[in-house]
Write a protein that holds these residues in place. Structure first.
Motif, PDB file in Angstrom:
ATOM      1  N   CYS A   1       0.856  -1.172   0.000  1.00 46.72           N
ATOM      2  CA  CYS A   1       0.000   0.000   0.000  1.00 46.72           C
ATOM      3  C   CYS A   1       0.901   1.234   0.000  1.00 46.72           C
ATOM      4  O   CYS A   1       2.122   1.128   0.059  1.00 46.72           O
ATOM      5  N   SER A   2       0.304   2.420  -0.051  1.00 47.03           N
ATOM      6  CA  SER A   2       1.056   3.667   0.006  1.00 47.03           C
ATOM      7  C   SER A   2       0.381   4.609   0.989  1.00 47.03           C
ATOM      8  O   SER A   2      -0.838   4.543   1.183  1.00 47.03           O
ATOM      9  N   PRO A   3       1.149   5.520   1.605  1.00 45.26           N
ATOM     10  CA  PRO A   3       0.518   6.575   2.404  1.00 45.26           C
ATOM     11  C   PRO A   3      -0.490   7.330   1.545  1.00 45.26           C
ATOM     12  O   PRO A   3      -0.237   7.566   0.359  1.00 45.26           O
ATOM     13  N   GLY A   4      -1.626   7.690   2.100  1.00 45.39           N
ATOM     14  CA  GLY A   4      -2.658   8.321   1.292  1.00 45.39           C
ATOM     15  C   GLY A   4      -3.481   9.318   2.072  1.00 45.39           C
ATOM     16  O   GLY A   4      -3.004   9.935   3.031  1.00 45.39           O
ATOM     17  N   GLN A   5      -4.730   9.475   1.664  1.00 46.75           N
ATOM     18  CA  GLN A   5      -5.613  10.434   2.317  1.00 46.75           C
ATOM     19  C   GLN A   5      -7.026   9.868   2.364  1.00 46.75           C
ATOM     20  O   GLN A   5      -7.398   9.000   1.575  1.00 46.75           O
ATOM     21  N   GLY A   6      -7.815  10.382   3.311  1.00 50.10           N
ATOM     22  CA  GLY A   6      -9.198   9.966   3.440  1.00 50.10           C
ATOM     23  C   GLY A   6      -9.702  10.180   4.843  1.00 50.10           C
ATOM     24  O   GLY A   6      -8.923  10.464   5.772  1.00 50.10           O
ATOM     25  N   ALA A   7     -11.003  10.046   5.017  1.00 48.35           N
ATOM     26  CA  ALA A   7     -11.625  10.222   6.332  1.00 48.35           C
ATOM     27  C   ALA A   7     -12.837   9.314   6.455  1.00 48.35           C
ATOM     28  O   ALA A   7     -13.530   9.043   5.466  1.00 48.35           O
ATOM     29  N   VAL A   8     -13.076   8.857   7.681  1.00 49.79           N
ATOM     30  CA  VAL A   8     -14.228   8.005   7.993  1.00 49.79           C
ATOM     31  C   VAL A   8     -14.796   8.446   9.336  1.00 49.79           C
ATOM     32  O   VAL A   8     -14.036   8.787  10.256  1.00 49.79           O
ATOM     33  N   ALA A   9     -16.108   8.441   9.448  1.00 49.73           N
ATOM     34  CA  ALA A   9     -16.767   8.757  10.716  1.00 49.73           C
ATOM     35  C   ALA A   9     -17.877   7.751  10.980  1.00 49.73           C
ATOM     36  O   ALA A   9     -18.547   7.292  10.050  1.00 49.73           O
ATOM     37  N   LEU A  10     -18.034   7.406  12.240  1.00 55.91           N
ATOM     38  CA  LEU A  10     -19.092   6.499  12.677  1.00 55.91           C
ATOM     39  C   LEU A  10     -19.880   7.138  13.810  1.00 55.91           C
ATOM     40  O   LEU A  10     -19.288   7.730  14.727  1.00 55.91           O
ATOM     41  N   ILE A  11     -21.196   7.016  13.769  1.00 58.07           N
ATOM     42  CA  ILE A  11     -22.078   7.468  14.845  1.00 58.07           C
ATOM     43  C   ILE A  11     -22.544   6.246  15.618  1.00 58.07           C
ATOM     44  O   ILE A  11     -23.166   5.339  15.046  1.00 58.07           O
ATOM     45  N   LEU A  12     -22.202   6.211  16.901  1.00 56.31           N
ATOM     46  CA  LEU A  12     -22.600   5.115  17.783  1.00 56.31           C
ATOM     47  C   LEU A  12     -23.748   5.563  18.678  1.00 56.31           C
ATOM     48  O   LEU A  12     -23.768   6.706  19.145  1.00 56.31           O
ATOM     49  N   CYS A  13     -24.682   4.653  18.931  1.00 53.49           N
ATOM     50  CA  CYS A  13     -25.844   4.966  19.760  1.00 53.49           C
ATOM     51  C   CYS A  13     -26.126   3.803  20.706  1.00 53.49           C
ATOM     52  O   CYS A  13     -25.752   2.657  20.429  1.00 53.49           O
ATOM     53  N   ASN A  14     -26.818   4.105  21.802  1.00 52.74           N
ATOM     54  CA  ASN A  14     -27.289   3.014  22.657  1.00 52.74           C
ATOM     55  C   ASN A  14     -28.568   2.433  22.067  1.00 52.74           C
ATOM     56  O   ASN A  14     -29.082   2.900  21.047  1.00 52.74           O
ATOM     57  N   ARG A  15     -29.075   1.394  22.692  1.00 50.31           N
ATOM     58  CA  ARG A  15     -30.220   0.675  22.122  1.00 50.31           C
ATOM     59  C   ARG A  15     -31.463   1.557  22.026  1.00 50.31           C
ATOM     60  O   ARG A  15     -32.208   1.479  21.025  1.00 50.31           O
ATOM     61  N   VAL A  16     -31.705   2.417  23.010  1.00 49.20           N
ATOM     62  CA  VAL A  16     -32.899   3.261  22.997  1.00 49.20           C
ATOM     63  C   VAL A  16     -32.887   4.193  21.791  1.00 49.20           C
ATOM     64  O   VAL A  16     -33.873   4.311  21.053  1.00 49.20           O
ATOM     65  N   VAL A  17     -31.761   4.868  21.571  1.00 41.99           N
ATOM     66  CA  VAL A  17     -31.662   5.789  20.438  1.00 41.99           C
ATOM     67  C   VAL A  17     -31.719   5.025  19.123  1.00 41.99           C
ATOM     68  O   VAL A  17     -32.382   5.451  18.173  1.00 41.99           O
ATOM     69  N   ALA A  18     -31.022   3.889  19.044  1.00 40.03           N
ATOM     70  CA  ALA A  18     -31.038   3.096  17.819  1.00 40.03           C
ATOM     71  C   ALA A  18     -32.459   2.683  17.449  1.00 40.03           C
ATOM     72  O   ALA A  18     -32.847   2.707  16.270  1.00 40.03           O
ATOM     73  N   ARG A  19     -33.248   2.322  18.460  1.00 40.66           N
ATOM     74  CA  ARG A  19     -34.631   1.912  18.208  1.00 40.66           C
ATOM     75  C   ARG A  19     -35.455   3.102  17.706  1.00 40.66           C
ATOM     76  O   ARG A  19     -36.291   2.970  16.799  1.00 40.66           O
ATOM     77  N   GLU A  20     -35.206   4.282  18.268  1.00 39.82           N
ATOM     78  CA  GLU A  20     -35.944   5.478  17.846  1.00 39.82           C
ATOM     79  C   GLU A  20     -35.611   5.868  16.406  1.00 39.82           C
ATOM     80  O   GLU A  20     -36.479   6.321  15.660  1.00 39.82           O
ATOM     81  N   LEU A  21     -34.363   5.668  16.017  1.00 43.77           N
ATOM     82  CA  LEU A  21     -33.927   6.076  14.686  1.00 43.77           C
ATOM     83  C   LEU A  21     -34.412   5.143  13.593  1.00 43.77           C
ATOM     84  O   LEU A  21     -34.576   5.551  12.442  1.00 43.77           O
ATOM     85  N   GLY A  22     -34.629   3.878  13.922  1.00 41.86           N
ATOM     86  CA  GLY A  22     -34.990   2.914  12.889  1.00 41.86           C
ATOM     87  C   GLY A  22     -33.783   2.629  12.025  1.00 41.86           C
ATOM     88  O   GLY A  22     -32.666   2.484  12.508  1.00 41.86           O
ATOM     89  N   GLY A  23     -33.957   2.598  10.717  1.00 47.56           N
ATOM     90  CA  GLY A  23     -32.831   2.327   9.831  1.00 47.56           C
ATOM     91  C   GLY A  23     -32.331   0.903   9.994  1.00 47.56           C
ATOM     92  O   GLY A  23     -33.068  -0.003  10.397  1.00 47.56           O
ATOM     93  N   ILE A  24     -31.058   0.707   9.709  1.00 45.87           N
ATOM     94  CA  ILE A  24     -30.443  -0.619   9.825  1.00 45.87           C
ATOM     95  C   ILE A  24     -29.230  -0.503  10.739  1.00 45.87           C
ATOM     96  O   ILE A  24     -28.088  -0.391  10.264  1.00 45.87           O
TER      97      ILE A  24
END
Length: 382
Positions: free
Chosen positions: A201-224
């Motif tokens: 591989c080579s040094p590169g660039q990029g960004a990633v973000a993740l939103i973590l929630c507890n079970r109550v919030v996850a249930r309210e949001l729906g989605g997958i």
């Protein structure tokens, strides 16, 4: 660790191809994409953790995201920066300190090889004068010994890279999206025996973000939502032979990757045999080969029969690095570990497009490894 269940409810990623944008700007893009994916505003985030190796402090992202007073902790832990940020965000949810937390990793490295200084790693300047701060030398020594001990061929190394480039073609955010055959990879010029140019591989660039929630919030949001069953980091034990940790006693070396993987499986209550799709650190082809065994997915030496017969391809029995891994995406240090988790989240959601693993995978594993012997692993389930 017991406590609140943790779910990945939002995931955002930028292109890993070279652009003129700053690393911080890429990070803001990734955070906004993750928030949109979760269906949450920035003001709803209760704790944030993130970092980069070379692109600035993550906490300064609030200047663009919004001055909400959120506790934002900078993380810098080499190649495990993203994994360490994820562990911290996970623990914030589990402890009840936050019901919504952010993990973000980003980087933008200059062209050319990494240029670490021996003194920063507790090493004598002679280590640099001997050329061992050039990590290609270390990786070559390690895989050369491994090939001798376990009967791994150079052709198998080339097939790992061939798979990476093939998967990169299917990945819109990958840096390298041109297929390369094993013969071309073997003939691409020796860097450090047995590793050729296109095995790295080579040094590169990029960004990633993740939103973590507890079970109550996850249930309210729906989605997958995807359950984050384990997030673990480990450092090396006595007897390891790692990047910038150049000495090891006689006998079988210990492995920080094996320790981190075992810790993650124990925390999740699952084993390697339960995993449908995984991401393994592939700084170069040999790393993926070794990490397959170190993380428990096969016995040492079995890679020589698994890889040539397609076991690690997208349609194989254990798909590995379905997005092309570091070889196709490059390695922006702060983002790499979270890129792996982003890919598993998309696979478990069934949203990986042309690179989607068949038969609805329900479990995933990620592993990142870096100097001077640090590893981070996760286990996720749908």
């Amino acid at each position: 660790m017991s406590g609140e269940d943790v779910f990945v409810c939002g995931a955002g990623i930028t292109s890993f191809a070279r652009t003129e944008e700053s690393g911080r700007h890429l990070a803001v893009q990734a955070v906004r994409a993750a928030l949109a994916d979760a269906g949450l505003p920035w003001s709803r985030v209760r704790a944030a953790y993130g970092g980069s190796d070379a692109a600035g402090n993550a906490d300064t992202l609030v200047a663009e995201l919004g001055l909400t007073g959120v506790p934002f902790t900078n993380v810098r832990n080499g190649c495990a920066t993203g994994g360490s940020a994820l562990v911290a965000a996970t623990n914030a949810i589990r402890s009840g300190a936050a019901d919504v937390a952010l993990a973000v990793g980003f980087d933008k490295h200059p062209r050319g090889a990494f240029d670490p200084r021996p003194a920063d790693w507790g090493l004598d300047e002679a280590y640099g004068r001997d050329g061992l701060m050039v990590t290609t030398q270390f990786f070559a020594m390690k895989i050369q010994r491994y090939m001798y001990d376990h009967g791994i061929s150079a052709c198998t190394l080339a097939l790992v890279a061939e798979k990476a480039y093939a998967n990169g073609v299917l990945t819109p955010h990958a840096w390298r999206r041109k297929p390369l055959g094993a013969d071309e990879i073997l003939a691409s010029g020796m860097v450090n025996d047995p590793l050729t140019r296109y095995m790295f591989c080579s040094p590169g660039q990029g960004a990633v973000a993740l939103i973590l929630c507890n079970r109550v919030v996850a249930r309210e949001l729906g989605g997958i939502p995807v359950a984050l069953r384990a997030a673990v980091t480990r450092t090396r034990r006595f007897g390891s032979f790692e990047v910038f940790s150049p000495w090891a006693p006689a006998g079988t070396p210990t492995s920080v990757s094996a320790d981190a993987a075992q810790g993650a499986f124990e925390e999740a209550g699952l084993g390697p045999e339960d995993i449908d799709v995984c991401q393994l650190q592939d700084t170069e082809s040999g790393a993926e080969v070794m990490h397959l065994a170190e993380c428990g997915f096969c016995e040492h030496g079995e890679q020589e029969s698994l890889i040539p017969f397609g076991a690690t391809r997208i349609d194989g029995s254990l798909p590995v690095n379905t997005d092309g891994g570091c070889i196709a995406n490059g390695e922006p240090i702060g983002a790499s570990g979270l890129r792996q988790v982003h890919e598993i989240v998309q696979q478990l959601r069934g949203r990986a497009g042309d690179r989607q693993v068949p038969d609805k995978p329900s479990t995933g594993f990620t592993h990142v490894y870096g100097a001077p012997g640090v590893s981070a692993c996760t286990v996720l389930t749908r």
